[in-house]
Design a protein around this motif. Structure first.
Motif, PDB file in Angstrom:
ATOM      1  N   PHE A  27      39.195  20.514  39.441  1.00  0.00           N
ATOM      2  CA  PHE A  27      38.380  21.403  38.617  1.00  0.00           C
ATOM      3  C   PHE A  27      37.103  21.826  39.340  1.00  0.00           C
ATOM      4  N   ALA A  28      36.545  20.934  40.146  1.00  0.00           N
ATOM      5  CA  ALA A  28      35.346  21.292  40.908  1.00  0.00           C
ATOM      6  C   ALA A  28      35.656  22.425  41.881  1.00  0.00           C
ATOM      7  N   MET A  29      36.808  22.357  42.548  1.00  0.00           N
ATOM      8  CA  MET A  29      37.167  23.424  43.484  1.00  0.00           C
ATOM      9  C   MET A  29      37.530  24.701  42.742  1.00  0.00           C
ATOM     10  N   LEU A  30      38.095  24.584  41.543  1.00  0.00           N
ATOM     11  CA  LEU A  30      38.376  25.781  40.742  1.00  0.00           C
ATOM     12  C   LEU A  30      37.105  26.583  40.493  1.00  0.00           C
ATOM     13  N   SER A  31      35.988  25.884  40.342  1.00  0.00           N
ATOM     14  CA  SER A  31      34.721  26.588  40.106  1.00  0.00           C
ATOM     15  C   SER A  31      34.295  27.406  41.325  1.00  0.00           C
ATOM     16  N   HIS A  32      34.812  27.071  42.494  1.00  0.00           N
ATOM     17  CA  HIS A  32      34.548  27.864  43.700  1.00  0.00           C
ATOM     18  C   HIS A  32      35.600  28.962  43.867  1.00  0.00           C
ATOM     19  N   GLY A  33      36.823  28.663  43.449  1.00  0.00           N
ATOM     20  CA  GLY A  33      37.913  29.613  43.628  1.00  0.00           C
ATOM     21  C   GLY A  33      37.921  30.744  42.621  1.00  0.00           C
ATOM     22  N   PHE A  34      37.468  30.479  41.387  1.00  0.00           N
ATOM     23  CA  PHE A  34      37.518  31.508  40.348  1.00  0.00           C
ATOM     24  C   PHE A  34      36.662  32.732  40.670  1.00  0.00           C
ATOM     25  N   PRO A  35      35.413  32.562  41.146  1.00  0.00           N
ATOM     26  CA  PRO A  35      34.645  33.763  41.522  1.00  0.00           C
ATOM     27  C   PRO A  35      35.314  34.552  42.647  1.00  0.00           C
ATOM     28  N   LYS A  36      35.977  33.858  43.551  1.00  0.00           N
ATOM     29  CA  LYS A  36      36.686  34.550  44.631  1.00  0.00           C
ATOM     30  C   LYS A  36      37.906  35.286  44.083  1.00  0.00           C
ATOM     31  N   LEU A  37      38.559  34.707  43.086  1.00  0.00           N
ATOM     32  CA  LEU A  37      39.674  35.386  42.427  1.00  0.00           C
ATOM     33  C   LEU A  37      39.183  36.668  41.767  1.00  0.00           C
ATOM     34  N   GLN A  38      38.030  36.619  41.132  1.00  0.00           N
ATOM     35  CA  GLN A  38      37.463  37.816  40.517  1.00  0.00           C
ATOM     36  C   GLN A  38      37.131  38.874  41.571  1.00  0.00           C
ATOM     37  N   MET A  39      36.614  38.432  42.725  1.00  0.00           N
ATOM     38  CA  MET A  39      36.352  39.369  43.829  1.00  0.00           C
ATOM     39  C   MET A  39      37.649  40.040  44.273  1.00  0.00           C
ATOM     40  N   LEU A  40      38.719  39.255  44.381  1.00  0.00           N
ATOM     41  CA  LEU A  40      40.006  39.780  44.814  1.00  0.00           C
ATOM     42  C   LEU A  40      40.543  40.786  43.803  1.00  0.00           C
ATOM     43  N   ILE A  41      40.431  40.460  42.521  1.00  0.00           N
ATOM     44  CA  ILE A  41      40.904  41.367  41.471  1.00  0.00           C
ATOM     45  C   ILE A  41      40.091  42.657  41.465  1.00  0.00           C
ATOM     46  N   ASP A  42      38.785  42.540  41.674  1.00  0.00           N
ATOM     47  CA  ASP A  42      37.914  43.720  41.689  1.00  0.00           C
ATOM     48  C   ASP A  42      38.073  44.565  42.952  1.00  0.00           C
ATOM     49  N   GLY A  43      38.809  44.043  43.930  1.00  0.00           N
ATOM     50  CA  GLY A  43      39.040  44.794  45.164  1.00  0.00           C
ATOM     51  C   GLY A  43      37.898  44.733  46.153  1.00  0.00           C
ATOM     52  N   LYS A  44      36.976  43.804  45.969  1.00  0.00           N
ATOM     53  CA  LYS A  44      35.866  43.674  46.916  1.00  0.00           C
ATOM     54  C   LYS A  44      36.390  43.060  48.215  1.00  0.00           C
ATOM     55  N   PRO A  55      39.364  41.028  55.996  1.00  0.00           N
ATOM     56  CA  PRO A  55      38.678  40.296  54.934  1.00  0.00           C
ATOM     57  C   PRO A  55      39.490  40.175  53.641  1.00  0.00           C
ATOM     58  N   GLN A  56      40.314  41.173  53.327  1.00  0.00           N
ATOM     59  CA  GLN A  56      41.089  41.125  52.085  1.00  0.00           C
ATOM     60  C   GLN A  56      42.149  40.027  52.147  1.00  0.00           C
ATOM     61  N   LEU A  57      42.872  39.928  53.259  1.00  0.00           N
ATOM     62  CA  LEU A  57      43.884  38.884  53.409  1.00  0.00           C
ATOM     63  C   LEU A  57      43.230  37.505  53.497  1.00  0.00           C
ATOM     64  N   SER A  58      42.111  37.404  54.186  1.00  0.00           N
ATOM     65  CA  SER A  58      41.382  36.132  54.257  1.00  0.00           C
ATOM     66  C   SER A  58      40.938  35.689  52.864  1.00  0.00           C
ATOM     67  N   LEU A  59      40.455  36.635  52.071  1.00  0.00           N
ATOM     68  CA  LEU A  59      40.063  36.324  50.694  1.00  0.00           C
ATOM     69  C   LEU A  59      41.272  35.894  49.880  1.00  0.00           C
ATOM     70  N   GLY A  60      42.388  36.566  50.046  1.00  0.00           N
ATOM     71  CA  GLY A  60      43.612  36.200  49.321  1.00  0.00           C
ATOM     72  C   GLY A  60      44.079  34.800  49.653  1.00  0.00           C
ATOM     73  N   LEU A  61      44.047  34.448  50.932  1.00  0.00           N
ATOM     74  CA  LEU A  61      44.447  33.091  51.334  1.00  0.00           C
ATOM     75  C   LEU A  61      43.478  32.041  50.799  1.00  0.00           C
ATOM     76  N   THR A  62      42.203  32.374  50.790  1.00  0.00           N
ATOM     77  CA  THR A  62      41.204  31.446  50.265  1.00  0.00           C
ATOM     78  C   THR A  62      41.376  31.266  48.760  1.00  0.00           C
ATOM     79  N   PHE A  67      42.068  28.251  44.350  1.00  0.00           N
ATOM     80  CA  PHE A  67      42.401  28.413  42.939  1.00  0.00           C
ATOM     81  C   PHE A  67      43.809  27.890  42.630  1.00  0.00           C
ATOM     82  N   VAL A  68      44.811  28.446  43.286  1.00  0.00           N
ATOM     83  CA  VAL A  68      46.195  28.069  42.986  1.00  0.00           C
ATOM     84  C   VAL A  68      46.475  26.621  43.396  1.00  0.00           C
TER      85      VAL A  68
END
Length: 142
Positions: A27-44, A55-62, A67-68
């Motif tokens: 759950f602690a790592m989820l708190s780091h992964g969720f904002p990155k998931l939002q960045m990925l969804i927003d297309g940043k 950067p997009q593929l690197s973000l996806g892997l991260t 998160f997953v």
């Protein structure tokens, strides 16, 4: 058993401790992964390109790792595979992304890495989906 001076551990206590650590760190790592998931969804795409893949593929892997794989770790499903991805991500974060930063910036990723290494070595315990799958496989082998 005297837990103060003993180096042995009770199996039930060990499994409960592994469950607590696994769920907490997941759950602690989820708190780091969720904002990155939002960045990925927003297309940043303003993300660190660690392997020259963009950067997009690197973000996806991260996002996949943080998160997953954290969800897999919480469930105790495909634990060692998930831990491999999480460890790789923390190695990149600690030794590549924060390489020039002071130790205080590297510290968090290195703590995560140490906990993931312990879980990789000792397993995730009997209170996990992996253990239920293994138990069912053994029962079907008869």
């Amino acid at each position: 058993m005297n837990y103060i001076s003993s180096t042995n551990s009770d199996s039930v206590v060990k499994d409960i401790a592994l469950l607590v650590v696994r769920v907490f760190i997941g759950f602690a790592m989820l708190s780091h992964g969720f904002p990155k998931l939002q960045m990925l969804i927003d297309g940043k795409s303003d993300f660190f390109d660690f392997l020259g893949m963009g950067p997009q593929l690197s973000l996806g892997l991260t996002v996949f790792a943080e998160f997953v794989c954290s969800i897999f770790l919480i469930l105790g499903l495909f634990s060692r595979i998930a831990l491999g991805f999480l460890m790789f991500t923390m190695i990149i974060a600690g030794f590549v992304f924060h390489a020039a930063d002071p130790f205080a910036k590297q510290e968090m990723s290195l703590i995560y890495l140490a906990v993931y290494m312990l879980l990789m070595v000792f397993g995730v315990g009997k209170v996990s989906v992996d253990h239920m799958i293994e138990k069912r496989k053994r029962a079907n082998d008869w």
